[in-house]
Scaffold this active site. Sequence first.
Site, PDB file in Angstrom:
ATOM      1  CE1 TYR A   1      -2.841   3.216   0.856  1.00 36.79           C
ATOM      2  CE2 TYR A   1      -3.616   2.087   2.822  1.00 36.79           C
ATOM      3  CZ  TYR A   1      -3.665   3.167   1.961  1.00 36.79           C
ATOM      4  OH  TYR A   1      -4.535   4.199   2.212  1.00 36.79           O
TER       5      TYR A   1
ATOM      6  CE  LYS B   1      -5.669   2.021  -0.559  1.00 35.62           C
ATOM      7  NZ  LYS B   1      -5.361   3.339  -1.059  1.00 35.62           N
TER       8      LYS B   1
HETATM    9  C1  LIG Z   1      -5.013  10.115   1.409  1.00 29.12           C
HETATM   10  C2  LIG Z   1      -6.196   9.193   1.291  1.00 29.12           C
HETATM   11  O1  LIG Z   1      -6.842   8.871   2.265  1.00 29.12           O
HETATM   12  N1  LIG Z   1      -6.476   8.756   0.087  1.00 29.12           N
HETATM   13  C3  LIG Z   1      -7.577   7.905  -0.191  1.00 29.12           C
HETATM   14  C4  LIG Z   1      -7.135   6.559  -0.643  1.00 29.12           C
HETATM   15  O2  LIG Z   1      -6.048   6.105  -0.521  1.00 29.12           O
HETATM   16  C5  LIG Z   1      -8.498   8.480  -1.249  1.00 29.12           C
HETATM   17  O3  LIG Z   1      -9.618   7.648  -1.406  1.00 29.12           O
HETATM   18  C6  LIG Z   1      -8.940   9.888  -0.910  1.00 29.12           C
HETATM   19  O4  LIG Z   1      -9.664   9.874   0.286  1.00 29.12           O
HETATM   20  C7  LIG Z   1      -9.782  10.471  -2.032  1.00 29.12           C
HETATM   21  O5  LIG Z   1      -9.073  10.396  -3.225  1.00 29.12           O
HETATM   22  C8  LIG Z   1     -10.212  11.883  -1.758  1.00 29.12           C
HETATM   23  O6  LIG Z   1      -9.100  12.751  -1.808  1.00 29.12           O
HETATM   24  C1  LIG Z   2      -8.503   5.437   1.192  1.00 27.86           C
HETATM   25  C2  LIG Z   2      -7.889   4.164   1.371  1.00 27.86           C
HETATM   26  O1  LIG Z   2      -7.622   3.486   0.453  1.00 27.86           O
HETATM   27  C3  LIG Z   2      -7.717   3.705   2.723  1.00 27.86           C
HETATM   28  O2  LIG Z   2      -8.600   3.951   3.519  1.00 27.86           O
HETATM   29  O3  LIG Z   2      -6.713   3.096   3.061  1.00 27.86           O
END
Ligand SMILES: CC(=O)N[C@H](C=O)[C@@H](O)[C@H](O)[C@H](O)CO
Ligand SMILES: CC(=O)C(=O)O
EC number: 4.1.3.3
Length: 309
Positions: A147, A177
Amino acid sequence: MSIMAPAADKKLTGLVAATFTPITSQGEINLSVIGPYIDYLKEKQGVNNVFVNGTTGESMSLSVEERKLLAEEWCRKAKGKMDQVIVHVGCLSLKDTQELAHHAAQIEADGIAVIAPSFFKPSSADVLRTFLQEVASAAPTLPFYYYHIPSVTGVNVNVRELIEGIEKVIPSFRGVKFTGSDLMDLGQCISCIPPHWSVLYGMDEQLLGALVMGVHGAVGSTYNYVGCHVNKLISAFETGDLVQARTIQFKIQELVSFAIKLGFDVGVNKQLMNDLSGLDLGPPRLPVMACPAARALAIKQKYDSIFPE
Ligand SMILES: CC(=O)N[C@H](C=O)[C@@H](O)[C@H](O)[C@H](O)CO
Ligand SMILES: CC(=O)C(=O)O
């Protein structure tokens, strides 16, 4: 066929909701909401995979015991309903991470994902690979995902460098991811991996750019409530209708940029989800602050104007 082959080793594709952790008003984890949450994702959003105990799930603010209880309930309630439950097991301590990886195998999760430790940070891609190898050895048959989220961990290794030949030390490695904006690194990952691995994108507001680069799916917080729209974006992209795909992506960008101006942290995001889904996921846990009701409502109104019924 080897008897060591993972039981549920199917390629991870499509949308994956990064779930919020249900918390009671007293601040305890609330397992009773997980069943309805799964039904909501499936029926209202058309989302068939979950990524639990990640960033959105505030995993780093939960105890190891809480994470086990949550992971177990997600796996139990998702059985026969969701395609895959991926459990994020990363912690600052290698021991805790191994314990959660082993537990995820026991509860028959479909895969595990691990962020880079971020207090003492790995000094190179090689060191991070060794850390990941130690984690995977605690659950050697479970599909394993790295991740990548440098904006949160501060660990900005080159992912292509990290994964080059990684299957030799982690035979269960199945993908990444990728929550980053470096499309060159993303493309270099996709172009070097075997066909049964998956690269899943994690910046919801620019998924279309990553689809062009060839990602196999996406994991994100906003798929909890815009999953139904993003499924249409992906279908439009797959049929070559870029105009339609862009139209939907631009709407998501409008929503996310509006939210960011109001301070879009997990607390705001969670309250928005409460308002949009009708589920009671409760407040976040400190140090994330609960969202003032007016702020989430303003974002909900924006959502309603962008995506009228
Ligand atoms: C930094 C963070 O939490 N990123 C999320 C996934 O990894 C995203 O799903 C964001 O929440 C989304 O892209 C909105 O900015
Ligand atoms: C946003 C996302 O991928 C996480 O919650 O880890």
